[in-house]
Design a protein around this motif. Structure first.
Motif, PDB file in Angstrom:
ATOM      1  N   LYS A  59       0.859  -1.186   0.000  1.00  0.00           N
ATOM      2  CA  LYS A  59       0.000   0.000   0.000  1.00  0.00           C
ATOM      3  C   LYS A  59       0.891   1.231   0.000  1.00  0.00           C
ATOM      4  N   ALA A  60       0.631   2.162  -0.910  1.00  0.00           N
ATOM      5  CA  ALA A  60       1.418   3.396  -0.991  1.00  0.00           C
ATOM      6  C   ALA A  60       1.086   4.300   0.190  1.00  0.00           C
ATOM      7  N   LEU A  61       2.141   4.770   0.861  1.00  0.00           N
ATOM      8  CA  LEU A  61       1.998   5.661   2.013  1.00  0.00           C
ATOM      9  C   LEU A  61       2.400   7.090   1.671  1.00  0.00           C
ATOM     10  N   GLY A  62       3.244   7.233   0.661  1.00  0.00           N
ATOM     11  CA  GLY A  62       3.732   8.541   0.258  1.00  0.00           C
ATOM     12  C   GLY A  62       4.657   8.411  -0.931  1.00  0.00           C
ATOM     13  N   PHE A  63       5.042   9.556  -1.492  1.00  0.00           N
ATOM     14  CA  PHE A  63       5.943   9.541  -2.639  1.00  0.00           C
ATOM     15  C   PHE A  63       6.782  10.803  -2.670  1.00  0.00           C
ATOM     16  N   ALA A  64       7.887  10.728  -3.380  1.00  0.00           N
ATOM     17  CA  ALA A  64       8.784  11.869  -3.576  1.00  0.00           C
ATOM     18  C   ALA A  64       9.307  11.831  -5.009  1.00  0.00           C
ATOM     19  N   VAL A  65       9.345  13.000  -5.645  1.00  0.00           N
ATOM     20  CA  VAL A  65       9.769  13.096  -7.043  1.00  0.00           C
ATOM     21  C   VAL A  65      10.523  14.405  -7.270  1.00  0.00           C
ATOM     22  N   LEU A  66      11.178  14.481  -8.415  1.00  0.00           N
ATOM     23  CA  LEU A  66      11.881  15.687  -8.835  1.00  0.00           C
ATOM     24  C   LEU A  66      11.308  16.194 -10.151  1.00  0.00           C
TER      25      LEU A  66
END
Length: 163
Positions: A59-66
């Motif tokens: 289950k996705a809890l969070g994300f980070a991208v550029l």
């Protein structure tokens, strides 16, 4: 106790990631965006490398991208950071884990400066970035409007000390 896994964000994560992004939009403190893009629009906005999702039991809890700050060659190593954590999982150091991994991957991929434009009222995000080595370089007054109201942004940056 199940471990949180940080892994590359893939297209099949989009359904979960878009819901987390929608939660960020609904706060009125995370972005000037007001609508959820489709995958193709979102995918074209963010750099293909350095896309991370935090999961627990798949289950996705969070994300980070550029995202690129400029298409000019001289700025190819400068990117803007975006970090989002699902409302239910905020305050559990997931944002910190994501941001630290994003920093590590950005340095591995040759980025020399990361920057973040954060709503001045979003103290949790400003403090998270400071904790991960970012410094405030300025405040951009009335940089944009959301729902007819002007907002200031803190501009933060982190330099790759290896370059």
């Amino acid at each position: 106790m199940t471990t949180i896994i940080l892994r590359p964000l893939l297209e099949n994560d989009w359904d979960s990631v878009s819901k987390i992004y929608a939660e960020g939009i609904s706060t009125g403190l995370a972005t000037f965006e007001t609508e959820i893009p489709n995958w193709k629009q979102w995918d074209s906005k963010y750099i293909n490398s350095c896309r991370i999702v935090a999961t627990k039991r798949n289950k996705a809890l969070g994300f980070a991208v550029l995202s690129q700050v400029s298409k000019r060659e001289v700025y190819k190593g400068v990117a803007e950071v975006s970090v989002y954590v699902a409302k239910k999982f905020r305050g559990r150091n997931i944002g910190e884990a994501l941001l630290k991994q994003l920093i590590k991957e950005s340095e591995h991929n040759g980025f020399w400066t990361l920057q973040a434009g954060i709503f001045s009222k979003n103290l949790a995000s400003i403090n998270l970035h400071k904790k991960c080595g970012f410094r405030v370089v300025g405040i951009r007054e009335k940089i944009g409007q959301l729902n007819g109201k002007w907002y200031d942004n803190h501009l933060l940056e982190k330099r790759n000390k290896n370059i």
